[in-house]
Write an enzyme that holds these catalytic residues in place. Sequence first.
Site, PDB file in Angstrom:
ATOM      1  N   CYS A 528       0.870  -1.176   0.000  1.00  0.00           N
ATOM      2  CA  CYS A 528       0.000   0.000   0.000  1.00  0.00           C
ATOM      3  C   CYS A 528       0.905   1.224   0.000  1.00  0.00           C
ATOM      4  O   CYS A 528       1.970   1.208   0.610  1.00  0.00           O
ATOM      5  CB  CYS A 528      -0.864  -0.034   1.258  1.00  0.00           C
ATOM      6  SG  CYS A 528      -1.889   1.425   1.489  1.00  0.00           S
ATOM      7  N   GLY A 531      -2.891   3.898  -0.746  1.00  0.00           N
ATOM      8  CA  GLY A 531      -3.591   3.217  -1.846  1.00  0.00           C
ATOM      9  C   GLY A 531      -2.577   2.783  -2.883  1.00  0.00           C
ATOM     10  O   GLY A 531      -1.590   2.115  -2.578  1.00  0.00           O
ATOM     11  N   ASP A 536       3.388  -1.642  -8.593  1.00  0.00           N
ATOM     12  CA  ASP A 536       4.294  -1.909  -9.699  1.00  0.00           C
ATOM     13  C   ASP A 536       4.768  -3.353  -9.596  1.00  0.00           C
ATOM     14  O   ASP A 536       4.625  -3.984  -8.550  1.00  0.00           O
ATOM     15  CB  ASP A 536       5.464  -0.911  -9.680  1.00  0.00           C
ATOM     16  CG  ASP A 536       6.247  -0.971  -8.386  1.00  0.00           C
ATOM     17  OD1 ASP A 536       6.835  -2.028  -8.103  1.00  0.00           O
ATOM     18  OD2 ASP A 536       6.261   0.033  -7.636  1.00  0.00           O
ATOM     19  N   GLU A 616     -27.992  -5.442   5.297  1.00  0.00           N
ATOM     20  CA  GLU A 616     -26.629  -5.258   4.763  1.00  0.00           C
ATOM     21  C   GLU A 616     -25.726  -6.438   5.149  1.00  0.00           C
ATOM     22  O   GLU A 616     -24.907  -6.894   4.353  1.00  0.00           O
ATOM     23  CB  GLU A 616     -26.043  -3.937   5.259  1.00  0.00           C
ATOM     24  CG  GLU A 616     -26.648  -2.738   4.536  1.00  0.00           C
ATOM     25  CD  GLU A 616     -26.264  -1.392   5.163  1.00  0.00           C
ATOM     26  OE1 GLU A 616     -26.255  -0.397   4.434  1.00  0.00           O
ATOM     27  OE2 GLU A 616     -25.996  -1.339   6.389  1.00  0.00           O
TER      28      GLU A 616
HETATM   29  C1  DGJ Z   1      -3.188   5.170   3.695  1.00  0.00           C
HETATM   30  C2  DGJ Z   1      -3.829   3.854   3.372  1.00  0.00           C
HETATM   31  O1  DGJ Z   1      -4.009   3.698   2.013  1.00  0.00           O
HETATM   32  C3  DGJ Z   1      -5.119   3.744   4.142  1.00  0.00           C
HETATM   33  O2  DGJ Z   1      -5.818   2.596   3.770  1.00  0.00           O
HETATM   34  C4  DGJ Z   1      -4.784   3.726   5.596  1.00  0.00           C
HETATM   35  O3  DGJ Z   1      -4.023   2.597   5.888  1.00  0.00           O
HETATM   36  C5  DGJ Z   1      -4.017   4.995   5.961  1.00  0.00           C
HETATM   37  N1  DGJ Z   1      -2.895   5.219   5.122  1.00  0.00           N
HETATM   38  C6  DGJ Z   1      -3.555   4.937   7.387  1.00  0.00           C
HETATM   39  O4  DGJ Z   1      -2.777   6.009   7.735  1.00  0.00           O
END
Ligand code: DGJ
Length: 731
Positions: A528, A531, A536, A616
Amino acid sequence: MAIRYLENSKTLILETAHTTYQMKISKYDYLLHTYYGEKLSDEDLSYLIQPKDRGFSPNPYEAEYDRTFSLDVFPQEFSSDGCGDFRKPSIEIKNGDGSTAFLGKVKKHHIRSGKYSLPGLPALFATDNDTVDTLEITLQDEATKVIVVLLYSVFEEKDIITRAVKVINQSDQTIYLNRIMSTTLDFMESDYDFIHFAGRHTMERNLIRTPLRYGVQSIESSRGASSHQHNPFVILCRPETDEDHGDCYGFSFVYSGNFRCEIEKDQFDQTRLLFGINPRGFSYQLKTGECFDAPETVLTYSNQGFAKLTHQYHDIYRNNLCRSHFSHLERPIVINSWEAAYFDFDDEKLLHIAKEAVDMGVEMFVLDDGWFGKRDSDFSGLGDWETNTSKIKRGLPDFAKEINKLGLKFGLWVEPEMVSEDSNLYRTHPEWCMKIKGRAPVRGRYQLVLDLSQKAVCDYLINTLNHILDSANIEYIKWDLNRNMTDVWSSVVDFEHQGEIYHRYMLGLYYIFDQVILTHPDILFCGCAGGGGRYDPAMLYYYPQVWCSDNTDAVNRMSIQYGTSFVYPINTLESHVSICPNHQTGRTTPFDTRGTVAMDGILGYELDSTKLTAEEKYLCREQIASYKKYYDLIAYGDYYRLTDPVKSKKYMAWQHVSKDQKTALVSIVITNKESNEPQKYVRIKGLLPNQFYSIKGQDGVYSGRALMKAGIPLPDLGEYESVQYYITAVS
Ligand code: DGJ
């Protein structure tokens, strides 16, 4: 052998099931590129190069009175610099005498079976099921003795060619490498479109397509990460190429740091593509005998449009890139605490969320940011990786046990590459972060970047992370990165090595991954970077999946996932259902649609389960059940984009088809509803034309040909509503 040298014509031929790549050792031993594309026989294609006397295009000295031999005009495999080719170079060097010339001539070449590897860098590997051959071509500058080794591996059945480059300083003086492109590919024409994937945080990888124009067009990252803004993947295609027809070439760069792709349309309507480490801020010292390994590029060609190109990338990246065995396993359904609680939680609150999630059919609880140090906001705490016991009062091991008692696996968030100024780590080791002496550092999300070019910092992180991983029953790690690099300067190296820091950071990071991720094969790692800021292939060598975007809005997500799907397999793309109004866009979409969109990846949840209605929760159980039923199709099937988010004004549709073409899952979301609409039809792809199929929940059977040529009527649905069709062959 998929690689041949034909002595008579002095041609080197790389061959895959459907493609040919050809080079020629020309007179004077320059290496020319003659062809890449649809498979041809072994004929010498150098007749395509038509020598002409071109004014202002100079000639090598040994050509004497021949004014038709010019490196400025002929297509080259690795272009020289300062020696008569005025187009963009493959290399820029500062020699020991201060000159900047490099002129490579073929000294030798060697063909062997197997795949090359690159020290310290991720790269594709061969499995027992692959036929892979490797070619090494050694070029040498006769004046300086500097050597460039061009590496090619051919994955024959998969229609994939990989390329990498090594530079070896065999001169007797220290040199500086200021630019080294891993791939140079010259085309003798320029009637191509350039496709790349541009974006921003929470809106990554939007497809951009433009015809080539004269001069240089480029994409790059100088952010110290492959970035949200540009992905290290491009396509060159004919203007008429679409999903199902036409020539296209893909170039995917296996590197997570600064990159640049340049495409130059020259004076004679020829095209040069270069892909490599971004030369901006790059200068690598090589003493006599030292070697620099440039990262790998993965090339493929399709004569049947983008869908086939995508299938080729998905197949190779699913099988020959990720080291983790999770790549071939169904992943647990995760509920993540971030959008549920942000920093505002204690263990009781989280346990409550986890308990309710059990009822949804979730299999793993992931504790996101905020569990450690003084971390009640993003002002502080990064670097202090001890549990914050005012929030997780029972401590991490016992908290994990409580989660396990509920029948859930436990996962944890970390952001190891960063430090907050308000942290014990920074107070103890201020010299461990990227900071230029005498200059206040630039902040991003109030945090600074640790200098992973320092061995001490890497070793500290390896110990710290291994300690965390071994301290509790952690079965998943989300490895985040929430800012880009500035103030790139290291306190531990001298003036001459400062241009190496961006790259040494990546080598440090890959070293940490080797010591942490590869030593914990039973922990599932998810990459991550806010996001998709580091989505890559190099990351996918270590992580089997990536949190695709911080944007969980189903409508935006369809565009993001559309762009991502061109090169990255669906079973690498983590995608979550969140609540509405959506936290990023404020949009409200039906719960079902959020599930349909998240199922176009690795399904998970990002919400407070205690706030869901009974209906839900029921829908969650249904979503999870159908996701599991279709998992193999989604994860390992061929992917088809049925619409394009820019052109399709009314709905988005995509499709997963099993390799035997007997089953398919079609997903459709209405994106724009009008009154009294004309009937539309969705044409399915990838089925067997003469096979009959049924659609789950509907009477009747349809031939594959009818479903593909005539299509299925788009059902009457409201705006943002969705439908999924499960199609199976009838015997
Ligand atoms: C960015 C990440 O993409 C989110 O999902 C989350 O984990 C935050 N950082 C936490 O700071």
